[in-house]
Design an enzyme around this catalytic site. Structure first.
Site, PDB file in Angstrom:
ATOM      1  N   GLY A   1       0.839  -1.210   0.000  1.00 27.70           N
ATOM      2  CA  GLY A   1       0.000   0.000   0.000  1.00 27.70           C
ATOM      3  C   GLY A   1       0.861   1.241   0.000  1.00 27.70           C
ATOM      4  N   ASN A   2       0.290   2.365   0.341  1.00 28.29           N
ATOM      5  CA  ASN A   2       1.077   3.605   0.449  1.00 28.29           C
ATOM      6  C   ASN A   2       0.429   4.523   1.486  1.00 28.29           C
ATOM      7  OD1 ASN A   2      -0.893   5.388  -0.986  1.00 28.29           O
ATOM      8  ND2 ASN A   2      -0.467   3.934  -2.632  1.00 28.29           N
ATOM      9  N   PHE A   3       1.048   5.665   1.735  1.00 29.24           N
ATOM     10  CA  PHE A   3       0.634   6.524   2.848  1.00 29.24           C
ATOM     11  C   PHE A   3      -0.507   7.494   2.507  1.00 29.24           C
ATOM     12  CE2 PHE A   3       5.148   5.692   4.140  1.00 29.24           C
ATOM     13  CZ  PHE A   3       4.829   4.922   5.257  1.00 29.24           C
TER      14      PHE A   3
ATOM     15  N   ALA B   1      -3.703   7.479  -5.164  1.00 33.03           N
ATOM     16  CA  ALA B   1      -2.327   6.983  -5.280  1.00 33.03           C
ATOM     17  C   ALA B   1      -2.431   5.489  -5.559  1.00 33.03           C
ATOM     18  CB  ALA B   1      -1.569   7.257  -3.993  1.00 33.03           C
TER      19      ALA B   1
END
Ligand code: CTP
Length: 405
Positions: free
Chosen positions: A209-211, A277
């Site tokens: 995943g990402n932030f 994102a």
């Protein structure tokens, strides 16, 4: 937000939901409204007048007269741009339906010449009772606006219908009402917005995943809706709540799910803004069982995900406006320009991670807008809501320029 400068009389009546009204006042004041609170006598058993006076910064009245001083209910009813009765108990509802006037709340209600909003709150059996149904119909026929009740845990401990709408939903309802009265350049238009991260599963317990928090995309969806657009927000895993009656949220987890949802919505969309994102790569295979710890290293083969922006750019029709984001750490302008071209977008919103207070996790952002005119516009560091409003203004300018060419 359409609430700044609006004068609002909040009438609080006797229901457990009254404990939420200081928060409602706080949100209205924060949105720029001037709020005067009145209560019934029984409301004061559920919420302190002192708390309401403190957050509204004005005295709270509950009687037609305080000693020798008369509280001018006619003046208050004429002063307000909106009267909000929240929570509205079954008792007050019945009085409103029948024109009774035995307290200050009823007197202000009968004197009000502004729109009146009613947020009922009661147990489900009371809410469903034939007399309550009747009273709701009656007060609606008098032109009052009913803010829908929610489903959930009730004071009785039962689960059902009858909970007062949350303060955020009441504020959003009012905001939409004022918006509809105002100028809505995107009324009747449809918008698609993506927001948040995507999770690409590795095995049943792990993901890539990402932030991203989704805040920027949500602010954009709300800003487009504020201008009248009906927005479909395709939202990856995000903790954020979205309260806007013109934003419908489609929650997804992976890039593929986001792609599928976008492909379905895009053909009808006049404006699409892809702020999510999205993971660029996902595991080639998702392990059906948890991967056990074995050697010192672990290799996971990744394969490219579908590029949603590029896919929509490839099928874009004249009149459809497509906006993408570019998150860069170096050579920002050059990368952003090539994304504009390669993905056939009309506008790229460039975020540089070099700018302090910009990007993931912050409540602020600093962006540069790059469109096909070859010009670029760098906006100052500001709240994500203000950035969203500026992006939407730019979108309106591009649409206007296209129409006048
Ligand atoms: N995007 C997308 N689908 C993907 C990857 C990105 O729709 N699979 C969109 C993003 O929502 C954003 C834009 O493409 O609007 C640019 O995303 P970004 O990650 O900056 O660019 P990439 O094309 O992924 O290129 P790179 O990661 O190499 O910078």
């Amino acid at each position: 937000m359409q609430i700044p400068g609006k004068k609002i009389v909040l009438a609080v009546t006797g229901s457990i939901a009254a404990y939420k009204t200081p928060q409602l006042v706080r949100l209205l004041v924060k949105a720029g409204a001037e709020v005067r609170v009145i209560t019934t006598a029984s409301a004061e058993q559920f919420v302190s007048p002192l708390a309401l006076a403190t957050v509204s910064k004005h005295p709270v009245h509950s009687n037609v007269n305080d000693g020798a001083a008369w509280n001018n209910h006619v003046e208050m009813g004429r002063w307000a741009d909106a009267m909000v009765i929240a929570p509205c108990s079954a008792n007050t509802l019945a009085k409103m339906a029948n024109g009774l006037c035995d307290n200050l709340v009823c007197a202000v209600y009968l004197s009000a010449i502004c729109p009146v909003f009613v947020a009922p709150a009661m147990d489900e059996d009371m809410w469903l009772h034939a007399s309550t149904r009747n009273n709701i119909q009656k007060i609606r026929s008098y032109g009052n606006h009913i803010i829908p009740v929610a489903h959930g845990e009730l004071a009785s401990g039962l689960i059902g219908e009858g909970r007062m709408a949350e303060p955020e939903q009441i504020v959003s309802y009012l905001n939409n009402f004022f918006l509809e009265q105002g100028n809505l350049p995107l009324k009747g238009k449809k918008a698609l917005v993506t927001a948040g991260p995507t999770y690409e599963r590795i095995d049943p317990v792990r993901f890539i995943g990402n932030f991203s928090t989704g805040k920027m995309g949500i602010a954009l969806a709300e800003s487009l809706a504020d201008k009248g657009a009906d927005v479909t927000l395709v939202l990856g895993p995000s903790q954020q709540q979205v309260y806007h009656s013109r934003v419908s949220v489609v929650r997804v987890e992976s890039g593929q799910q986001m792609y599928d949802a976008c492909m379905e919505t895009f053909p009808q969309a006049d404006i699409s803004v892809l702020a999510a994102a999205v993971a660029d790569y996902k595991p080639e295979q998702v392990a059906p069982e948890k991967i056990k710890k074995q050697g010192d290293t672990l290799n996971i083969n990744l394969t490219k995900t579908q590029d949603i922006l590029a896919s929509l750019g490839a099928i874009k029709k004249p009149g459809q406006l497509l906006v993408g984001f570019a998150l860069e750490t170096n050579n920002e302008m050059a990368h952003a320009f090539s994304k504009l071209k390669n993905k056939n977008a009309d506008l790229i919103v460039l975020n540089s991670l070099k700018d302090e207070g910009a990007g993931f996790g912050h409540d602020t952002n600093k962006v540069t807008l790059i469109d096909n005119s070859g010009e670029h516009l760098t906006l100052p560091l500001q709240s994500k809501q203000d950035v969203a409003a500026a992006i939407v203004s730019h979108i309106l300018e591009i649409r206007h320029a296209e129409k006048t060419v």
